[in-house]
Design a protein around this motif. Structure first.
Motif, mmCIF file in Angstrom:
data_model
loop_
_atom_site.group_PDB
_atom_site.id
_atom_site.type_symbol
_atom_site.label_atom_id
_atom_site.label_comp_id
_atom_site.label_asym_id
_atom_site.label_seq_id
_atom_site.Cartn_x
_atom_site.Cartn_y
_atom_site.Cartn_z
ATOM 1 N N SER A 349 0.863 -1.168 0.000
ATOM 2 C CA SER A 349 0.000 0.000 0.000
ATOM 3 C C SER A 349 0.908 1.229 0.000
ATOM 4 O O SER A 349 1.696 1.440 0.918
ATOM 5 C CB SER A 349 -0.863 -0.069 1.261
ATOM 6 O OG SER A 349 -1.564 1.103 1.388
ATOM 7 N N LYS A 351 1.054 5.235 -0.022
ATOM 8 C CA LYS A 351 0.156 6.358 0.264
ATOM 9 C C LYS A 351 0.888 7.691 0.134
ATOM 10 O O LYS A 351 1.855 7.946 0.849
ATOM 11 C CB LYS A 351 -0.383 6.227 1.693
ATOM 12 C CG LYS A 351 -1.265 4.998 1.865
ATOM 13 C CD LYS A 351 -2.068 5.087 3.137
ATOM 14 C CE LYS A 351 -2.817 3.811 3.440
ATOM 15 N NZ LYS A 351 -3.764 3.369 2.437
ATOM 16 N N ASN A 371 -0.236 7.052 -5.255
ATOM 17 C CA ASN A 371 -1.074 6.217 -4.385
ATOM 18 C C ASN A 371 -1.367 4.929 -5.129
ATOM 19 O O ASN A 371 -1.814 4.959 -6.280
ATOM 20 C CB ASN A 371 -2.396 6.924 -4.073
ATOM 21 C CG ASN A 371 -2.171 8.035 -3.074
ATOM 22 O OD1 ASN A 371 -1.875 7.783 -1.917
ATOM 23 N ND2 ASN A 371 -2.267 9.271 -3.548
ATOM 24 N N GLU A 373 -2.513 0.587 -4.450
ATOM 25 C CA GLU A 373 -2.760 -0.573 -3.586
ATOM 26 C C GLU A 373 -2.531 -1.821 -4.433
ATOM 27 O O GLU A 373 -3.080 -1.946 -5.520
ATOM 28 C CB GLU A 373 -4.218 -0.590 -3.094
ATOM 29 C CG GLU A 373 -4.640 0.640 -2.314
ATOM 30 C CD GLU A 373 -4.041 0.681 -0.920
ATOM 31 O OE1 GLU A 373 -3.838 -0.403 -0.337
ATOM 32 O OE2 GLU A 373 -3.744 1.801 -0.433
ATOM 33 N N LYS A 375 -2.591 -6.008 -4.218
ATOM 34 C CA LYS A 375 -2.983 -7.127 -3.346
ATOM 35 C C LYS A 375 -1.884 -8.176 -3.330
ATOM 36 O O LYS A 375 -1.102 -8.298 -4.281
ATOM 37 C CB LYS A 375 -4.282 -7.752 -3.849
ATOM 38 C CG LYS A 375 -5.493 -6.880 -3.561
ATOM 39 C CD LYS A 375 -6.766 -7.646 -3.664
ATOM 40 C CE LYS A 375 -7.428 -7.700 -4.977
ATOM 41 N NZ LYS A 375 -7.677 -6.974 -6.004
#
Ligand SMILES: Nc1ncnc2c1ncn2[C@@H]1O[C@H](COP(=O)(O)OP(=O)(O)O)[C@@H](O)[C@H]1O
Ligand SMILES: [Mg+2]
Length: 587
Positions: A349, A351, A371, A373, A375
């Protein structure tokens, strides 16, 4: 107290070469103590000789045979003991010297190893190697002080005291003479040290350019520009000679000055002492002792001055090296950084990641507000024009540079809370550089890691290294040459891929990892990666979009930003930059 002298403060090396040398004795304190003791005995025995001389010749003058035999016996004892101490000192001190050198090499190497990659890429490797060499030699300073400076000072002091005991006038004469010579020599030493400093700077510069010349000789020959670098090297070399000549000239003038003082002292002594003896002011014993003292003072003054000059030169050489090597570490782990275990699976992740290279002026190189994400187990592709910040993003994931106000999480662990090395243990990287050691192919693949033959064979097969290894003269034991020059670009890339396949890291970063392969091999290897990385998370920077046939999502980057994220079909429809990248590849 002793502990404080030897121990490193907060595990940091001092910037003072003399302290580095002292602290390098921390694991051999007993040996150091024993050597010092033997040295003191030796100095003591040496200083007894003139006193013996006096009594022996006094006894000889009055033919007192009992005393003559006693003194002769004593003299033999002194001689035997000083030889024994000398030999014992040689054994302990040479051991100590070797241990200290090893410890300093280890200490400096550990420090060097803490530096960021940025430190190494910003300095010519030849210069760093030369400075490393100069720094680990710093125990010479300590040994010259103990073996030359301290004994000479003791001999000087004892001689002056003995001279005073015989005659105040001679004592004062010797004292004034010694101070005068030391004062004049300080001027010479100051001048000489300036020359040494100049010489060292030129020498480090030369080694840097030479290292560059050797490692880039191929490119220089291809473009037929060897001569340009060659001329630059010879120019620096002749400058080196010029500075060295200036130093040597000064040194020889200094030598002549010391020899001249020598002659004067002995002449004056012969005349003055001769007169005093014949006027019955001193005994034969006093006369012999004073002559012995004159020679000793002469020798120790010369020894003192030469060794101080040597120490100043060595100190400067080591201090310059210390200044450059022991600079502050620019991305040290936090004091309370934890150890990140190797994770079974890894989701990422990112940020609000913004970043600019240290000292970089241009805003266009910045990464801004990334940014993302990812998995655990996901396969991600990254595309974008050259210079758009793709590799920089990888460097930040590996924590090669510090970033502020942003967070990167591996699962729910903030990477900034962990040691850099433990974070990197979770990442396997194949990039464009494919750096090779001039060692065997096997060593280049394993990099010191231990794996079973079964696993190695599987990796060699999956990375398609087998295909070319079979044709090499010594198979896996073939030496690959400097930076792997004996392998083709594609072969080097396969070796790099094999390296990453051996790693147990749950995150695999591929930075144009298959760019040197033909399309067919590229597809086979990408499939192998996909198979291998069933459970791994993988991010793959690719120039050729076709490489990314296996990924789940593609990230498009432009000028340090993420423009869009999606599947190939989605991006082809929605993202202009992706469309243009795709179009470029068809033409
Ligand atoms: N070590 C560095 N120091 C300063 N600037 C750098 C460094 N490495 C790369 N850059 C600059 O950062 C920008 C992004 O580079 P990079 O991430 O390598 O691009 P990409 O991999 O997308 O081609 C480029 O403009 C490059 O010149
Ligand atoms: Mg790149």
């Amino acid at each position: 107290m002793l502990k404080n002298i030897f121990e490193l403060k907060n595990d940091k090396l001092s910037e003072n070469p003399l302290w580095i040398a002292i602290q390098s004795m921390r694991n051999n304190k007993l040996l150091a103590f024993l050597s010092l003791l033997l040295l003191i005995f030796q100095i003591f025995a040496y200083n007894l000789v003139p006193i013996f001389n006096k009594y022996f010749f006094d006894a000889l003058e009055v033919l007192n045979f009992t005393n003559i035999y006693k003194l002769l016996f004593l003299y033999i004892l002194i001689l035997i003991f000083s030889q024994v101490f000398k030999y014992a000192y040689f054994i302990t001190s040479s051991r100590l010297y070797a241990y200290m050198q090893t410890q300093i090499r280890k200490d400096v190497l550990s420090y060097l190893n803490l530096h960021s990659l940025n430190y190494f890429v910003s300095r010519p490797s030849g210069k760093v190697t030369n400075e490393y060499h100069n720094l680990y030699d710093c125990n010479k300073i300590l040994f010259t002080t103990l073996e030359n400076v301290i004994p000479s000072v003791v001999v000087l002091v004892v001689s002056v005291v003995l001279a005073f005991l015989v005659s105040n006038n001679i004592g004062v004469g010797i004292l004034v003479w010694s101070i005068l010579i030391i004062l004049i020599s300080t001027k010479f030493i100051k001048l000489l040290s300036k020359r040494t400093q100049e010489l060292e700077l030129v020498s480090n510069y030369f080694m840097g350019v030479l290292g560059d010349f050797i490692s880039n000789v191929k490119i220089l020959r291809i473009f037929n520009v060897t001569k340009v670098t060659f001329n630059r090297l010879t120019k620096i070399a002749s400058n080196y000679c010029f500075v060295a000549l200036k130093k040597w000239r000064l040194k020889s003038i200094f030598g002549i000055f010391l020899d001249f003082c020598d002659v004067i002292l002995i002449l004056v002594f012969t005349v003055v002492l001769g007169k005093m003896y014949f006027a019955n002011l001193i005994t034969l014993g006093d006369l012999t002792m004073l002559f012995t003292l004159a020679y000793r003072i002469d020798d120790s003054l010369k020894e003192l001055i030469n060794s101080v000059e040597q120490i100043v030169a060595d100190y400067q050489v080591s201090a310059i090296a210390a200044q450059n090597i022991l600079v502050e570490i620019d991305n040290l782990d936090k004091e309370n950084a934890k150890h990140m275990p190797v994770l079974d699976s890894l989701g990422i992740s990112i940020k609000n990641l913004s970043f600019r290279y240290p000292k970089s002026k241009s805003k266009s190189n910045d990464l801004s507000s990334i940014n993302l994400e990812i998995k655990s187990g996901e396969k991600i592709g990254i595309v974008g024009r050259s210079g758009s910040g793709k590799s920089t993003l990888f460097k930040l994931l590996q924590r090669q540079f510090e970033f502020q106000d942003a967070k990167i999480f591996f699962n729910d662990l903030d990477v900034n809370d962990y040691t850099k090395q433990s974070v990197r243990n979770n990442i396997a990287v194949v990039d464009q550089d494919n750096q090779m050691f001039n060692r065997s192919l096997k060593e280049n693949i394993l990099l010191g890691r231990k794996v079973s033959d079964k696993k190695l064979n599987k990796v060699l097969k999956d990375s398609h290294c087998n295909e070319f290894i079979e044709n090499l003269p010594d198979g896996l034991d073939t030496l690959v040459g400097e930076r792997g020059v004996k392998l083709s670009g594609g072969q080097r890339q396969r070796v790099a891929i094999a390296r990453s396949m051996i790693s147990k890291a749950p995150l695999v970063l591929l930075d144009e990892a298959t760019s040197a392969l033909d399309s067919k091999s590229e597809k086979v290897i990408s499939d192998a990666f996909k198979k291998l990385s069933k459970d791994h998370t993988m991010i793959c920077i690719a120039h050729r979009l076709s490489t990314l046939h296996f990924v789940d999502r593609i990230v498009v980057m432009d000028k340090g930003r993420i423009l869009n994220v999606g599947t190939h079909d989605y991006l082809l429809e929605k993202c202009k930059v992706y469309q243009s990248l795709s179009k470029d590849q068809l033409h």
